[in-house]
Design a protein around this motif. Structure first.
Motif, PDB file in Angstrom:
ATOM      1  N   GLY A 115      49.232  10.689  26.557  1.00 36.14           N
ATOM      2  CA  GLY A 115      48.779   9.659  27.487  1.00 36.14           C
ATOM      3  C   GLY A 115      47.476   8.965  27.131  1.00 36.14           C
ATOM      4  O   GLY A 115      47.050   8.073  27.852  1.00 36.14           O
ATOM      5  N   VAL A 116      46.815   9.351  26.044  1.00 38.92           N
ATOM      6  CA  VAL A 116      45.580   8.661  25.672  1.00 38.92           C
ATOM      7  C   VAL A 116      45.945   7.299  25.075  1.00 38.92           C
ATOM      8  O   VAL A 116      46.696   7.237  24.099  1.00 38.92           O
ATOM      9  CB  VAL A 116      44.768   9.479  24.644  1.00 38.92           C
ATOM     10  CG1 VAL A 116      43.526   8.725  24.213  1.00 38.92           C
ATOM     11  CG2 VAL A 116      44.400  10.833  25.204  1.00 38.92           C
ATOM     12  N   ARG A 117      45.432   6.226  25.676  1.00 35.53           N
ATOM     13  CA  ARG A 117      45.700   4.893  25.120  1.00 35.53           C
ATOM     14  C   ARG A 117      44.803   4.736  23.891  1.00 35.53           C
ATOM     15  O   ARG A 117      43.674   4.248  23.970  1.00 35.53           O
ATOM     16  CB  ARG A 117      45.427   3.816  26.161  1.00 35.53           C
ATOM     17  CG  ARG A 117      46.451   3.819  27.301  1.00 35.53           C
ATOM     18  CD  ARG A 117      46.274   2.640  28.238  1.00 35.53           C
ATOM     19  NE  ARG A 117      45.063   2.764  29.036  1.00 35.53           N
ATOM     20  CZ  ARG A 117      45.024   3.323  30.258  1.00 35.53           C
ATOM     21  NH1 ARG A 117      46.116   3.796  30.802  1.00 35.53           N
ATOM     22  NH2 ARG A 117      43.888   3.392  30.901  1.00 35.53           N
ATOM     23  N   GLU A 175      48.132  10.090  21.649  1.00 36.09           N
ATOM     24  CA  GLU A 175      48.911   9.004  22.251  1.00 36.09           C
ATOM     25  C   GLU A 175      50.055   9.583  23.095  1.00 36.09           C
ATOM     26  O   GLU A 175      50.346   9.087  24.177  1.00 36.09           O
ATOM     27  CB  GLU A 175      49.447   8.093  21.142  1.00 36.09           C
ATOM     28  CG  GLU A 175      50.346   6.949  21.601  1.00 36.09           C
ATOM     29  CD  GLU A 175      49.601   5.766  22.213  1.00 36.09           C
ATOM     30  OE1 GLU A 175      48.412   5.564  21.878  1.00 36.09           O
ATOM     31  OE2 GLU A 175      50.199   5.045  23.024  1.00 36.09           O
TER      32      GLU A 175
END
Lengths: 256, 336
Positions: B202-204, B199
């Motif tokens: 930048g990983v949603r 997260e």
């Protein structure tokens, strides 16, 4: 100002972890946060990156508030970080560690991915090339296909910085980047950080215990103790500040 | 030498797929093998779909979903209602794929309803939620009289045949493979490795989890539809926790995070269970025993996070191959 923090407060039940914290980070600067263990430095990073929500106060990046956003949204706004205790994707390759950081900029949706259309393949080519170029900068390109856990400690620290930079941040937060490094590595790291700032046009804010490095590379320092700012200024001022000495060494210490 | 290598790597897998289809088509057409073996082959195919789809959530993403048969049940009943009640009988043969997709979508919708509340919690809670889901789905079906309730539902059309199973197995492998080796798929792996770090770079993560969970349920639903139109009589008890457990065993037998592992795990387990029919009830004791032995000898399963190169998309394989060549010399072909 790139980053402005005003009146920030966070309580963990009884503990007032961050108290009326304020910080202004000018664009393009290299600043540091120092303070004794448990002073709340990493908590400040966790507040900026959205891991914790502040009880009160505001955090603004280029004038826009970050409070209440998901961590991944804050990354999209241009804040990237590393971790005090390395948090790489250990079983994945060095290359994939960096490629994952392109999540928000991959530029193709789910349906083209299902069909693996030509456009998807081209974007994957581009992501891989960019990742390799970044690894080149950190002298990790020859290890691209090794699992991240097989890297020596110093290289893992560098990979974490490379991964953070892959998100194309405006503000890079480094949480004790020199922890566990030997003196020679610390010197190298200091040079690397200064080089990165120019090369990637990124503003750097770091937490560090290695006073020598902090004093030599940071332009401004903020000193935290018990969640409160006790001093701020250029390294020279901090070095001689009475309250800082007290925080680190204790009151009434006389150097014989 | 180089040209030859890339020619083989370019065409080997597509040729294998086409040849496989020819065999799958010829077997029922010319009655090449005993219909009993043909039936087992179809069960193998359906189980491959169930195993690969569960592996996406449990193996690649590192969550622990234990109610996969619940999604299979939704797919089985939705697809059967579509072919028996909605689609005119004379059209059912042609519209069968749509009915199966309908079953998959039904399962996907249920997955969405489960995922939204359960992903707010973490780790072990998903196991509890999916366990509960499996039970809820079963008792809901038992209480819907229109589909026979606890008496079961007669699906008079035997629309499932070997070519259809084969096509759906290939579609499942192809789509899940493409998903895993895409941007979203790297997000799935990142969640398994370290969700917080994922997260924070930048990983949603919620989006990724939702997608993986729905894709997984969709293919379980399609597999359920195929199963219903093969068995021709479905019963809520076909989709109980025991069935979910079987799928879990196949995933961990084959190896987490490997599609080839799931293909092997499903094939070996299904065939073994049939081969041991003479043992009667005792064969059910063998499955857990097998798992215990495996966990001692090879805790990561048969394949254990390794993938057969043929199941990696060609463009990615070539990309890694070029990187290895650039590096020069030390081309250790560790395909991962």
């Amino acid at each position: 100002m790139l980053l402005e923090i005003e009146g920030l407060n966070l309580r963990f039940s009884g503990l007032h972890a961050v108290r009326d914290f304020r910080l202004h980070v000018p664009k393009g600067s290299l600043s540091g946060i120092i303070g004794p263990n448990g002073a709340g430095k990493t908590t400040v990073f966790n507040l900026i990156t959205g891991v914790y929500k502040p009880d009160s106060g505001d955090i603004r990046l280029e004038g826009k508030s970050l409070v209440g956003l998901q961590p991944s949204q804050i990354v999209a706004r241009g804040v990237a970080r590393t971790f005090q205790n390395i948090r790489l994707f250990k079983d994945l390759t060095v290359l994939d560690n960096v490629r994952i950081a392109h999540y928000q900029t991959a530029g193709y949706g789910l349906w083209p991915a299902f069909l693996r259309l030509a456009g998807v393949q081209r974007r994957e080519d581009a992501i891989t090339e960019q990742s390799m170029a970044l690894l080149e900068v950190f002298d990790l390109a020859h290890l691209a296909l090794e699992p991240a856990k097989s890297l020596p400690y110093g290289a893992q620290r560098k990979l974490e910085i490379a991964r953070a930079l892959a998100t194309k941040p405006k503000l890079l937060l480094l949480d004790e980047p020199a922890a566990g490094m030997n003196p020679a590595e610390v010197v190298q790291l200091g040079e690397l950080i200064q080089d990165l700032r120019k090369r990637f046009d990124v503003t750097v804010l770091l937490i560090e215990h290695q006073m020598k490095m902090v004093m030599s590379i940071c332009e401004r320092l903020t000193v935290l103790d018990f969640g409160q700012v006790i001093a701020e200024g250029v390294p020279e001022e901090i070095r001689t500040n009475q309250r800082v000495l007290e925080a680190y060494l204790g009151r009434g210490v006389t150097l014989a | 030498m180089q040209v030859q290598t890339s020619w083989i790597s370019r065409w080997a897998v597509p040729l294998l797929v086409v040849a496989g289809f020819a065999v799958a088509w010829a077997i029922p057409r010319y009655q090449l093998i005993n219909p009993y073996y043909e039936l087992i082959l179809m069960y193998v195919g359906i189980n491959i779909m169930l195993t690969v789809s569960l592996n996406l959530v449990n193996g690649y993403m590192g969550e622990f979903s234990v109610g996969h048969a619940g999604f299979m049940a939704v797919g089985a009943y939705v697809a059967s209602v579509l072919t028996m009640r909605v689609i005119p009988w004379d059209m059912a043969g042609y519209l069968y794929p749509l009915a199966l997709i309908g079953g998959g979508i039904g399962a996907g919708v249920v997955a969405l309803l489960v995922a939204i509340p359960s992903f707010r919690t973490r780790g072990d809670y998903l196991a509890l939620v999916t366990l509960a889901l499996n039970m809820i789905v079963k008792s809901v079906i038992e209480n819907i009289d229109a589909v026979g309730g606890p008496r079961g539902f007669l699906v008079m059309l035997r629309l499932t045949n070997l070519p259809w199973v084969y096509v759906w197995v290939i579609v499942t492998l192809w789509v899940i493979r493409n998903f895993i080796y895409s941007n979203a798929g790297r997000g799935v792996l990142a969640i398994r490795e370290d969700e917080v770090a994922a997260e924070l770079i930048g990983v949603r993560t919620r989006e990724v989890k939702l997608r993986a969970f729905i894709i997984s349920a969709f293919f379980a639903g399609v597999a359920g539809g195929l199963y219903a139109h093969l068995l021709q009589f479905i019963h809520p008890r076909n989709f109980d926790i025991l069935k979910s457990t079987e799928i879990l065993i196949m995933v961990y037998l084959g190896g987490i995070g490997s599609m080839m592992g799931s293909v092997l795990g499903a094939s070996i387990f299904t065939v073994l269970l049939e081969a041991l029919r003479f043992m009667g009830v005792w064969r059910m004791a063998l499955a857990p025993l097998l798992l215990v032995v495996l966990m001692i000898l090879r805790p990561t399963g048969i394949m254990g996070l390794k993938e057969w190169r043929g199941l990696i998309p060609l463009d990615e394989r070539l990309r890694l191959w070029r990187l290895r060549a650039r590096k020069g010399g030390s081309a250790s072909a560790a395909g991962n």
